[in-house]
Design a protein around this motif. Sequence first.
Motif, mmCIF file in Angstrom:
data_model
loop_
_atom_site.group_PDB
_atom_site.id
_atom_site.type_symbol
_atom_site.label_atom_id
_atom_site.label_comp_id
_atom_site.label_asym_id
_atom_site.label_seq_id
_atom_site.Cartn_x
_atom_site.Cartn_y
_atom_site.Cartn_z
ATOM 1 N N VAL A 138 0.340 7.608 -7.699
ATOM 2 C CA VAL A 138 1.625 7.560 -7.002
ATOM 3 C C VAL A 138 2.721 7.906 -7.996
ATOM 4 C CG1 VAL A 138 0.900 5.921 -5.253
ATOM 5 C CG2 VAL A 138 1.827 5.071 -7.404
ATOM 6 N N ALA A 139 3.716 8.636 -7.532
ATOM 7 C CA ALA A 139 4.822 9.059 -8.383
ATOM 8 C C ALA A 139 6.079 8.316 -7.988
ATOM 9 C CB ALA A 139 5.037 10.569 -8.254
ATOM 10 N N GLU A 140 6.914 8.062 -8.983
ATOM 11 C CA GLU A 140 8.175 7.374 -8.696
ATOM 12 C C GLU A 140 9.118 8.303 -7.939
ATOM 13 O OE1 GLU A 140 11.764 4.995 -11.022
ATOM 14 O OE2 GLU A 140 10.245 6.102 -12.144
ATOM 15 N N PHE A 141 9.810 7.735 -6.990
ATOM 16 C CA PHE A 141 10.752 8.505 -6.174
ATOM 17 C C PHE A 141 12.093 7.800 -6.199
ATOM 18 C CE2 PHE A 141 12.622 10.046 -2.179
ATOM 19 C CZ PHE A 141 12.335 11.390 -2.247
ATOM 20 N N PRO A 162 5.679 -0.114 5.122
ATOM 21 C CA PRO A 162 5.133 0.744 4.053
ATOM 22 C C PRO A 162 4.876 2.159 4.558
ATOM 23 C CG PRO A 162 3.952 -1.346 4.172
ATOM 24 C CD PRO A 162 4.816 -1.267 5.401
ATOM 25 N N GLU A 163 5.357 3.121 3.825
ATOM 26 C CA GLU A 163 5.129 4.522 4.195
ATOM 27 C C GLU A 163 5.060 5.365 2.936
ATOM 28 O OE1 GLU A 163 9.592 6.196 5.125
ATOM 29 O OE2 GLU A 163 8.620 5.030 6.725
ATOM 30 N N LEU A 164 4.483 6.547 3.073
ATOM 31 C CA LEU A 164 4.362 7.440 1.922
ATOM 32 C C LEU A 164 4.279 8.887 2.369
ATOM 33 C CD1 LEU A 164 0.760 7.489 0.376
ATOM 34 C CD2 LEU A 164 1.249 6.848 2.727
ATOM 35 N N VAL A 165 4.605 9.772 1.429
ATOM 36 C CA VAL A 165 4.406 11.205 1.613
ATOM 37 C C VAL A 165 3.150 11.568 0.839
ATOM 38 C CG1 VAL A 165 5.287 13.497 1.081
ATOM 39 C CG2 VAL A 165 6.831 11.756 1.978
ATOM 40 N N LEU A 166 2.220 12.200 1.516
ATOM 41 C CA LEU A 166 0.913 12.499 0.933
ATOM 42 C C LEU A 166 0.841 13.966 0.522
ATOM 43 C CD1 LEU A 166 -1.761 10.836 0.563
ATOM 44 C CD2 LEU A 166 -2.568 11.938 2.664
ATOM 45 N N PRO A 167 0.272 14.282 -0.643
ATOM 46 C CA PRO A 167 0.100 15.696 -1.037
ATOM 47 C C PRO A 167 -0.788 16.440 -0.051
ATOM 48 C CG PRO A 167 -0.203 14.247 -2.926
ATOM 49 C CD PRO A 167 -0.144 13.364 -1.723
ATOM 50 N N GLU A 168 -0.483 17.687 0.188
ATOM 51 C CA GLU A 168 -1.201 18.509 1.163
ATOM 52 C C GLU A 168 -2.685 18.643 0.818
ATOM 53 O OE1 GLU A 168 -0.150 22.637 3.538
ATOM 54 O OE2 GLU A 168 0.206 22.541 1.380
ATOM 55 N N SER A 169 -3.021 18.559 -0.477
ATOM 56 C CA SER A 169 -4.408 18.739 -0.901
ATOM 57 C C SER A 169 -5.331 17.622 -0.411
ATOM 58 C CB SER A 169 -4.476 18.821 -2.430
ATOM 59 O OG SER A 169 -3.938 17.643 -3.018
ATOM 60 N N TYR A 170 -4.766 16.520 0.082
ATOM 61 C CA TYR A 170 -5.585 15.403 0.542
ATOM 62 C C TYR A 170 -5.930 15.484 2.031
ATOM 63 C CZ TYR A 170 -5.283 12.717 -3.786
ATOM 64 O OH TYR A 170 -5.424 12.293 -5.086
ATOM 65 N N LEU A 171 -5.355 16.429 2.749
ATOM 66 C CA LEU A 171 -5.565 16.492 4.199
ATOM 67 C C LEU A 171 -7.031 16.700 4.559
ATOM 68 C CD1 LEU A 171 -2.482 18.610 5.378
ATOM 69 C CD2 LEU A 171 -2.746 16.124 5.325
ATOM 70 N N GLU A 210 4.077 19.926 0.117
ATOM 71 C CA GLU A 210 3.452 21.114 -0.441
ATOM 72 C C GLU A 210 3.346 20.954 -1.953
ATOM 73 O OE1 GLU A 210 6.011 24.239 0.798
ATOM 74 O OE2 GLU A 210 5.081 24.435 2.774
ATOM 75 N N PRO A 211 2.438 21.699 -2.596
ATOM 76 C CA PRO A 211 2.313 21.587 -4.054
ATOM 77 C C PRO A 211 3.624 21.948 -4.735
ATOM 78 C CG PRO A 211 0.455 22.784 -3.127
ATOM 79 C CD PRO A 211 1.455 22.634 -2.018
ATOM 80 N N ILE A 220 4.073 9.884 -2.767
ATOM 81 C CA ILE A 220 5.402 9.306 -2.945
ATOM 82 C C ILE A 220 5.543 8.107 -2.002
ATOM 83 C CG2 ILE A 220 7.881 9.712 -2.867
ATOM 84 C CD1 ILE A 220 6.482 11.382 -4.965
ATOM 85 N N PRO A 221 5.563 6.876 -2.528
ATOM 86 C CA PRO A 221 5.708 5.689 -1.677
ATOM 87 C C PRO A 221 7.179 5.309 -1.515
ATOM 88 C CG PRO A 221 5.199 5.019 -3.904
ATOM 89 C CD PRO A 221 5.293 6.529 -3.921
ATOM 90 N N ASN A 222 7.477 4.535 -0.462
ATOM 91 C CA ASN A 222 8.820 3.987 -0.356
ATOM 92 C C ASN A 222 8.869 2.660 -1.109
ATOM 93 O OD1 ASN A 222 7.364 2.366 1.382
ATOM 94 N ND2 ASN A 222 8.911 2.361 3.004
#
Length: 427
Positions: A138-141, A162-171, A210-211, A220-222
């Motif tokens: 997880v990266a700091e936002f 709790p919510e997050l943005v997930l990298p496209e490569s994990y789909l 997207e990458p 990216i978590p909230n």
Amino acid sequence: MRSVDIVSTAFRNAFRSRLRTSLTVLAIFIGAFTLSLTNGLGTGINQYIDDTVASVGVDDVMTVTKASDEQPAEGPTEYDPNQIEVENGPPGQTATALTDADIDTIAGIDGVESVEPSKSVMVDYVQHDDGTRYQLSVAEFVPGMRLELAAGEQVDLDAAEPELVLPESYLEPLDLGSAADAVGQSVVLAVTDATGAQVTTEATVVGVAEPGVITMGGAIPNDVLTQELYDLQTTGAPEAETTRYAQASVSFDTSGGATETEALQDRLADAGFTGSTLEDQLGTITAVIDGIVLVLNGFAVIALVAAGIGIINTLFMAVQERTREVGLMKAMGLSSGRVFSLFSIEAVVIGLAGSALGVLGAVGAGQLVNGVAGDLLADLPGLTLIAFDPVSIATVVLGVMAIAFLAGTLPALRAARQDPISSLRYE
């Protein structure tokens, strides 16, 4: 002879000896081509970095760490309980930990609007619908960041759930379907607490990134999810361990410009802390890139110096071959200044021809390189490896023309100083 006539005559005379002039133009072409290409490389990479900084939009956030006077030691470092591993730093790099008391001290410094300690979270895995488990970081936002999203929306740091943005490569690995299908679905995140037990929590995917430079760091978590993971991870740990932070994010007012930012950094330094903006952190990268480009430009300048010598030789030969012609022009009333202008313009014309061809060749080569680099660097969307700035292109052309003019000065002076009587007798 009118100025227009001098210019037109210089253009014709410049290519009177086509082979000799063509070889000189070729030498200038090589220098201008190299100079344009290396400048384009520097412009493209720095432009990508600038665009990344702009997309992050955190020029009003400063990373603060505890200042240390100790120099890094060679070999093993003696254990210090006050040291903590630096987040996103080289493996093994440590810094003096910040405490809650330090956070309160930073908050009280003039110019600091808010301060938030960075909570380091180590996620064991991510899972969807009892499927395969995959490692995830997880990266700091921080507020102001803007991610390039394939679907969904930016993470809401203040959301209650709790919510997050997930990298496209994990789909595909997580079997989430398309980017649009993944939005709204839940994933399970696991961490290991201080007792060694593995515990899990759920979060909702609100966006698919997207990458890019930012999202290459992971999901990216909230704030709610970060705090929940941090609490789970520190369960069973001594209280002293849960209030130690590698760094903190400080928000400040940027309306005062660079002067006020530096003043805030000085006040932090006086209090025993080190503050660095994102621009400071990226400054080293851009400095290295500029240094490499400068070295490459040095080779181009060497080629241009050689081309300048070629221009001197070409014009000296032209002056010698046209001695009687120069004498005749001066006998008919053409001033020494006009003769000087005639040969100087010839030099500039040669420089213009070589630099223009060099720039055009560099632009064409740049397009080919960008086409290949687009496939090789697909993980860096938006990167134009070689970008051409009109100002830089104009600078190269005008610079080469200036070098050509200076190179043509000696032959032009020689022609201007010729005695018309002696020139007319020249065999």
